[in-house]
Design a protein around this motif. Sequence first.
Motif, mmCIF file in Angstrom:
data_model
loop_
_atom_site.group_PDB
_atom_site.id
_atom_site.type_symbol
_atom_site.label_atom_id
_atom_site.label_comp_id
_atom_site.label_asym_id
_atom_site.label_seq_id
_atom_site.Cartn_x
_atom_site.Cartn_y
_atom_site.Cartn_z
ATOM 1 N N LEU A 184 15.579 24.793 85.034
ATOM 2 C CA LEU A 184 15.867 23.859 83.943
ATOM 3 C C LEU A 184 17.082 24.300 83.131
ATOM 4 C CD1 LEU A 184 12.238 23.020 82.767
ATOM 5 C CD2 LEU A 184 13.795 21.547 84.033
ATOM 6 N N ILE A 185 17.206 25.609 82.867
ATOM 7 C CA ILE A 185 18.408 26.003 82.103
ATOM 8 C C ILE A 185 19.657 25.914 82.976
ATOM 9 C CG2 ILE A 185 17.531 27.337 80.130
ATOM 10 C CD1 ILE A 185 17.913 29.843 81.625
ATOM 11 N N TYR A 186 19.472 26.066 84.281
ATOM 12 C CA TYR A 186 20.644 25.874 85.157
ATOM 13 C C TYR A 186 21.091 24.413 85.121
ATOM 14 C CZ TYR A 186 23.679 25.805 89.203
ATOM 15 O OH TYR A 186 24.765 25.644 90.020
ATOM 16 N N MET A 187 20.115 23.503 85.105
ATOM 17 C CA MET A 187 20.455 22.070 85.013
ATOM 18 C C MET A 187 21.252 21.779 83.752
ATOM 19 S SD MET A 187 16.869 20.398 85.984
ATOM 20 C CE MET A 187 16.935 18.796 86.714
ATOM 21 N N ALA A 188 20.856 22.445 82.655
ATOM 22 C CA ALA A 188 21.492 22.139 81.370
ATOM 23 C C ALA A 188 22.856 22.804 81.223
ATOM 24 C CB ALA A 188 20.567 22.564 80.228
ATOM 25 N N ALA A 226 21.264 23.165 73.242
ATOM 26 C CA ALA A 226 19.941 23.676 72.852
ATOM 27 C C ALA A 226 18.997 22.576 72.391
ATOM 28 C CB ALA A 226 20.094 24.728 71.764
ATOM 29 N N ASP A 227 19.552 21.512 71.801
ATOM 30 C CA ASP A 227 18.675 20.495 71.224
ATOM 31 C C ASP A 227 18.330 19.409 72.236
ATOM 32 O OD1 ASP A 227 17.148 19.525 69.165
ATOM 33 O OD2 ASP A 227 18.731 18.160 68.485
ATOM 34 N N THR A 228 17.948 19.793 73.460
ATOM 35 C CA THR A 228 17.527 18.801 74.448
ATOM 36 C C THR A 228 16.132 19.156 74.939
ATOM 37 O OG1 THR A 228 18.480 20.110 76.210
ATOM 38 C CG2 THR A 228 19.868 18.384 75.311
ATOM 39 N N GLN A 229 15.477 18.137 75.471
ATOM 40 C CA GLN A 229 14.123 18.334 75.993
ATOM 41 C C GLN A 229 14.124 19.332 77.150
ATOM 42 O OE1 GLN A 229 12.142 16.598 74.054
ATOM 43 N NE2 GLN A 229 10.324 17.523 74.934
ATOM 44 N N THR A 230 15.198 19.283 77.969
ATOM 45 C CA THR A 230 15.277 20.181 79.129
ATOM 46 C C THR A 230 15.206 21.633 78.693
ATOM 47 O OG1 THR A 230 16.843 18.565 79.972
ATOM 48 C CG2 THR A 230 16.585 20.581 81.238
ATOM 49 N N VAL A 231 16.010 21.992 77.692
ATOM 50 C CA VAL A 231 16.067 23.385 77.274
ATOM 51 C C VAL A 231 14.773 23.809 76.597
ATOM 52 C CG1 VAL A 231 17.278 25.006 75.777
ATOM 53 C CG2 VAL A 231 18.558 23.388 77.153
#
Lengths: 129, 494
Positions: free
Chosen positions: B183-187, B204-209
Amino acid sequence: MSSLGLYNYWVVVVLMMSGLYIVVAHGNLVKKLIGLNVFQASVFMMYISMGKVAGGTAPILDESIKVYSNPLPHVLILTGIVVGVATTAVGAALIVRIKRAYGTIEEYEIEKHEIEEEETNAAEGLTCF
Amino acid sequence: MLLSHLPALQVVLPLIAAPICLVLHHARLAWAWAMLISWSAFGIALSLLNRVLSEGVISYHIGKWAPPWGIEYRLDEASVFMLVLVTTIGVVVTTFAKESVEKEIVKEKIHLFYTCYLLCFAGLLGMSITGDVFNIFVFLEISSLSAYALISMSDDRRALTASFRYLVMGTVGATFYIIGVGLIYMATGSLNIADLAVKLPAVADTQTVRAALAFLIVGLSLKLALFPLHSWLPNAYAYAPSAVSAFIAATATKVAVYVMLRVIFTIFGVSYVFGTMNLGPAILSLAIMGMFAASAMAISQKNVKRLLAYSSIAQIGYIMLGISFATVTGLSGGIVHLFNHALIKCCLFMVMGCVFFRINSTDIKDMAGLGKRMPFTMAAFVIGGLSLIGVPSTVGFISKWYLMQAAFEAGSWVIAIMIPLSSLLAVVYIWRVVEVAYFSPSPDGETAIKEAPVSMQIPIWVMVAGIFYFGINAEFTLDVARRAAESLLGGIVL
């Protein structure tokens, strides 16, 4: 992106949850191991999907190729698959030895054996004193 | 030339040594080989420590591929501290293992034991040294898979089920970890820790992170046995061969704590985890629950190794308590306790190895009169136990003192009081063993001294010496821990 565009990720979530559910809910050790495999497979799919670029082709160094998928997550997950295979192998080997030692691979029966063992130990302890 | 490649050698040496050990196919030879490798690894770790303390951060690029594309081995105070800890324990336990393993494992399998042992050693060193989040996963699995095999080598059939349970829980934990990494790689499109620290704040302010953080924390909590996720630990430690218990108890969970520190402080940053996401109170309450619940469970155990395993879960609680304050004092208290607890638990599990060597059991009821029959071994147990309780002049006192100081600094005297309060539970479970060993006569009236072999005694007393040395002269450990804490809290120093 439409909800259909996220199709891969829906599959990932469904596989992930069913895998985890199998691990928790089933008492048979082989089923647990299969659940673990399903759970891991969902992660493989997640990595493979995230590397895909829409309309992209294989990443080959050639003038004519302009849009290509990100190969890094695909390579990462090759390592992940190897780890998964190794885990399954170790788990299966353990199950074989558990079957030899307990004569069963059902968790509740193994627990029954272990409790009995503990009780006989405790009884021996009492006769000592 | 060779000197500049020391960071790579630190991991590659034991990794290559493992298959060679398999080829050696001879019990004594395999042990001598493992001994040589652990001493070399120890030497490398010390020289790296020296370099980091004098010159600062070392960045080593594997295959000369520059980060963030290539894999980077990054050595700062925190990681070199872990290297020294793991290799120290490695040297001590390998010395101890010779006699212990010869007794507990059939001769034909001893070279396999040392193969797995070296693999586990390499994995733990790799986790400490690498600066790449996916690389951490690979080393995590190398160390875990070999640990499952090591645990299952015990004679006791319960070790098999313990190992299988550990395998299931451990794999779920590690898979959670790679979901988080994915997930952090995606972001961000990066896997390098230093690079992630730079790129993450923007997204940082996304659901993914947020989901990534959740997966990483839960996965690592499973691996380090934070209180409600600890169920794999007691049986795995209790039924493993003695040398394995001593090695894994002192290193595996500690290295997982280190990875947790990296994730919280270096990758996500203290202001995100403890500010925006406000995870402090959650970690704090789980840590305190662990301190009390696990200590209470330790009291009712019949098997001393199982008792020590529950005590380990409680000690993880202390370490996480220090981390949850997110201050320099709290964090260095946590890191010092990580080191100190490794010394104590390694010592205590080796004592149990000696006891098992002589009486073939580690049940409390079988230990009657042991204080007279094995005076040196049991004296080491008492010292280790006192240190676990936190008696002054032992290492346990230093770390608990520091943790209390951190609690006062955070303005919470309730938490500060809970630290000595939960230590009282440690008094109870240590006393149960001491009482039986010293104050009840041995069942057959045997009083002749029958000690464990010298090669098992020496490592124990080296650890006891460490418990006193670092308990009285804590300057060195505290200094390194403080510098490690400062570098973690200050974010990445580029």
